[in-house]
Design a protein around this motif. Structure first.
Motif, PDB file in Angstrom:
ATOM      1  N   ILE A  84       0.762  -0.985   0.180  1.00  0.00           N
ATOM      2  CA  ILE A  84       0.620  -0.327  -0.017  1.00  0.00           C
ATOM      3  C   ILE A  84       0.949   1.294  -0.272  1.00  0.00           C
ATOM      4  O   ILE A  84       0.528   2.579  -0.849  1.00  0.00           O
ATOM      5  N   GLY A  85       1.510   1.499   0.858  1.00  0.00           N
ATOM      6  CA  GLY A  85       2.501   2.331   0.795  1.00  0.00           C
ATOM      7  C   GLY A  85       3.848   2.935  -0.896  1.00  0.00           C
ATOM      8  O   GLY A  85       3.895   3.769  -1.618  1.00  0.00           O
ATOM      9  N   LEU A  86       3.928   1.478  -1.332  1.00  0.00           N
ATOM     10  CA  LEU A  86       4.681   1.786  -2.222  1.00  0.00           C
ATOM     11  C   LEU A  86       3.423   2.954  -3.284  1.00  0.00           C
ATOM     12  O   LEU A  86       4.619   3.293  -4.200  1.00  0.00           O
ATOM     13  N   PHE A  88      14.978   5.450  14.326  1.00  0.00           N
ATOM     14  CA  PHE A  88      12.831   6.033  14.716  1.00  0.00           C
ATOM     15  C   PHE A  88      11.855   4.967  13.803  1.00  0.00           C
ATOM     16  O   PHE A  88      11.662   5.790  12.503  1.00  0.00           O
ATOM     17  N   GLY A  89      11.644   4.619  14.591  1.00  0.00           N
ATOM     18  CA  GLY A  89      11.035   2.832  13.690  1.00  0.00           C
ATOM     19  C   GLY A  89      11.579   2.072  12.187  1.00  0.00           C
ATOM     20  O   GLY A  89      12.943   2.264  12.152  1.00  0.00           O
ATOM     21  N   GLY A  90      11.203   1.092  12.495  1.00  0.00           N
ATOM     22  CA  GLY A  90      12.165  -0.112  11.482  1.00  0.00           C
ATOM     23  C   GLY A  90      12.210  -0.127  10.305  1.00  0.00           C
ATOM     24  O   GLY A  90      11.202   0.587   9.900  1.00  0.00           O
ATOM     25  N   LEU A  91      12.759  -0.424   9.087  1.00  0.00           N
ATOM     26  CA  LEU A  91      13.268   0.271   8.101  1.00  0.00           C
ATOM     27  C   LEU A  91      12.431  -0.846   6.737  1.00  0.00           C
ATOM     28  O   LEU A  91      11.667  -0.501   6.673  1.00  0.00           O
ATOM     29  N   THR A  92      11.878  -2.160   7.514  1.00  0.00           N
ATOM     30  CA  THR A  92      11.126  -3.086   7.621  1.00  0.00           C
ATOM     31  C   THR A  92       9.720  -2.198   6.982  1.00  0.00           C
ATOM     32  O   THR A  92       8.681  -3.154   7.043  1.00  0.00           O
ATOM     33  N   ALA A  93       9.922  -1.933   8.561  1.00  0.00           N
ATOM     34  CA  ALA A  93       7.731  -1.248   9.174  1.00  0.00           C
ATOM     35  C   ALA A  93       7.882   0.065   8.443  1.00  0.00           C
ATOM     36  O   ALA A  93       6.830   1.062   8.579  1.00  0.00           O
ATOM     37  N   LEU A  94       8.791   0.537   7.135  1.00  0.00           N
ATOM     38  CA  LEU A  94       8.900   1.681   6.738  1.00  0.00           C
ATOM     39  C   LEU A  94       7.238   1.610   5.842  1.00  0.00           C
ATOM     40  O   LEU A  94       6.686   2.605   6.461  1.00  0.00           O
ATOM     41  N   GLY A  95       7.150   0.425   4.902  1.00  0.00           N
ATOM     42  CA  GLY A  95       5.649   0.560   4.044  1.00  0.00           C
ATOM     43  C   GLY A  95       4.596   1.577   5.386  1.00  0.00           C
ATOM     44  O   GLY A  95       3.706   1.798   5.330  1.00  0.00           O
ATOM     45  N   ALA A 154       1.627  14.328  -0.313  1.00  0.00           N
ATOM     46  CA  ALA A 154       1.857  13.574   1.146  1.00  0.00           C
ATOM     47  C   ALA A 154       2.640  12.526   1.442  1.00  0.00           C
ATOM     48  O   ALA A 154       3.428  12.126   2.328  1.00  0.00           O
ATOM     49  N   PHE A 155       1.941  11.095   0.471  1.00  0.00           N
ATOM     50  CA  PHE A 155       2.593  10.611   0.534  1.00  0.00           C
ATOM     51  C   PHE A 155       3.782  10.468   0.801  1.00  0.00           C
ATOM     52  O   PHE A 155       4.833   9.654   1.702  1.00  0.00           O
ATOM     53  N   VAL A 212       2.478   4.429   5.417  1.00  0.00           N
ATOM     54  CA  VAL A 212       0.660   4.350   5.528  1.00  0.00           C
ATOM     55  C   VAL A 212      -0.102   4.986   6.826  1.00  0.00           C
ATOM     56  O   VAL A 212      -1.287   5.812   6.742  1.00  0.00           O
ATOM     57  N   VAL A 213       0.534   4.143   7.951  1.00  0.00           N
ATOM     58  CA  VAL A 213      -0.345   4.928   8.761  1.00  0.00           C
ATOM     59  C   VAL A 213      -0.290   6.937   9.354  1.00  0.00           C
ATOM     60  O   VAL A 213      -1.036   7.339   9.535  1.00  0.00           O
ATOM     61  N   ILE A 214       0.830   6.457   8.928  1.00  0.00           N
ATOM     62  CA  ILE A 214       1.315   8.390   8.746  1.00  0.00           C
ATOM     63  C   ILE A 214       0.532   8.971   7.920  1.00  0.00           C
ATOM     64  O   ILE A 214      -0.104  10.473   7.981  1.00  0.00           O
ATOM     65  N   ALA A 215       1.109   8.776   6.379  1.00  0.00           N
ATOM     66  CA  ALA A 215       0.094   9.102   5.211  1.00  0.00           C
ATOM     67  C   ALA A 215      -1.027   9.480   4.630  1.00  0.00           C
ATOM     68  O   ALA A 215      -1.622   9.810   4.153  1.00  0.00           O
ATOM     69  N   LEU A 216      -1.659   7.705   4.919  1.00  0.00           N
ATOM     70  CA  LEU A 216      -2.952   7.927   4.514  1.00  0.00           C
ATOM     71  C   LEU A 216      -3.927   8.857   5.195  1.00  0.00           C
ATOM     72  O   LEU A 216      -4.443   9.466   4.474  1.00  0.00           O
TER      73      LEU A 216
END
Lengths: 189, 199
Positions: B19-21, B94-101, B77-78, B105-109
């Motif tokens: 979704i992030g991509l 600050f936040g994991g790299l694998t969790a970047l997606g 914004a995304f 999504v959490v912050i930009a959606l």
């Protein structure tokens, strides 16, 4: 337009070359006291030892008490005559050097320890009780300087935060710059 | 809201990455070239915002500013937020790299979603109350982000006492602070440089 790109590329390349060499020549010096000797280790940022670097040791009155050379592993040692504050400087050439301060109490703490060891040799029965009583006090004294060093190391790590923020901002602006370039290219084609 | 490495399960991470991509790709396509300098600066501002700590009672919470990014950039914004999160993860863990997606999504959606819904209220119009709209933007963006984060954790299978954890995570004062800051920023920009607004 082409001239500008070439000259800016040259300037960028020169800057990068210089910044790499500055980093390589930062000299780290680490020194500690054992018995009546000061042991010195020095290396470049990145780990390589400072071979055949000049070692200068000054005492509290700013007199040079020792001039020597580091060996292949960047090590040197100095047997001192009296407890004092010592400033150890290692020069790696081309004006690059690092230094390390030894506090007097690092030395005096050790010499007290030495006297304790001599005493315990004499009577075996007393050895155990003396060790138990004074062990934590001796450890505290030896660890005091290490605690101090850890503290300043931690502070140094914390201060890098500002550097990281500035570099983060730089990266971000750079990424959007690249996006802008790519977008203008696709627009043209 | 910055979920660390090793917290989320694989399906959630992959879903978030996909979704992030998609969000970043759409956002990059929709950004116009003349918006990019603004995007870069907003990304840097978002990056720095996490270090602004607001002491509330016993804890410290940090600003997010995703509402402000949403108003000023819309779909953009995304990618803006994702780049900011990427650098926060790389430089400060600050936040994991694998969790970047997932984090993107959490912050930009929410701000993108709110932008789509509230866009017409932002249009230059005598009746528009910019202060209230932007306050709502800031308030709701952080609110929805917190909810998305909780959903991500729930989907991972975290044993949650749902109601109490929502109340705990939903730091109410910060919602008002974010709303206020977004409102003041937007009204200021509207007075000083209205062209900067994305409408």
């Amino acid at each position: 337009m082409q001239k500008k790109t070439i000259s800016s590329a040259i300037i960028l390349a020169i800057t990068l070359i210089f910044s790499a060499s500055l980093y390589a020549h930062r000299v780290n010096v680490f020194a500690w006291v054992e018995g009546s000797k000061i042991f010195i280790e020095s290396n470049f940022a990145g780990g390589k030892p400072v071979k055949s670097g000049t070692v200068l040791i000054k005492n509290a009155s700013d007199q040079i008490v020792f001039e020597g050379v580091t060996n292949e592993n960047g090590e040197a040692e100095y047997q001192f005559n009296q407890p004092s504050d010592y400033l150890i400087t290692v020069k790696a050439g081309s004006g690059h050097q690092g230094d390390w301060k030894i506090n007097k109490h690092e030395i005096t703490g050790d010499s007290e320890d030495q006297m304790e060891e001599v005493k315990t040799d004499e009577t075996a029965e007393i050895t155990v009780s003396i060790d138990n009583k004074n062990l934590s006090a001796l450890l505290d004294q030896k660890l005091k300087s290490i605690h101090g060093q850890l503290k300043s190391l931690r502070q140094e790590i914390q201060s890098n935060k500002i550097r990281d923020i500035i570099s983060g901002i730089g990266f971000i602006l750079g990424i959007f710059g690249v996006i802008a370039i790519l977008k203008s290219r696709t627009k043209r084609s | 809201m910055h979920i660390s490495e090793g917290v989320l399960s694989m399906p959630v991470l992959i879903g978030g990455a996909v979704i992030g991509l998609a969000g970043v790709a759409i956002g990059l396509k929709k950004i116009e070239s003349d918006q990019l300098p603004k995007a870069g600066i907003m990304s840097a501002a978002f990056f720095v915002a996490s270090f602004i700590h607001v002491p509330i009672g016993a804890t410290n919470i940090h600003l997010t500013l995703n509402g402000l990014v949403g108003i000023l950039l819309g779909y953009g914004a995304f990618p803006v937020i994702t780049v900011g999160l990427l650098l926060q993860a790389l430089l400060f863990q600050f936040g994991g790299l694998t969790a970047l997606g997932v984090n993107s999504v959490v912050i930009a959606l929410p701000p993108v979603f709110l932008f789509i819904i509230l866009k017409r209220f932002l249009a230059p119009n005598k009746d528009r109350n910019l202060f209230i709209i932007s306050f709502a933007f800031g308030f709701l963006s952080v609110l929805m982000s917190t909810l998305l984060m909780i959903i991500a954790l729930l989907l991972t299978g975290e044993a949650f006492n749902t109601i109490s954890s929502i109340i705990f995570a939903l730091n109410i004062p910060i919602l008002f602070i974010e709303g206020a800051i977004t409102a003041f920023c937007v009204t200021f920009i509207a007075k000083v440089k209205p062209g900067l607004l994305n409408v």
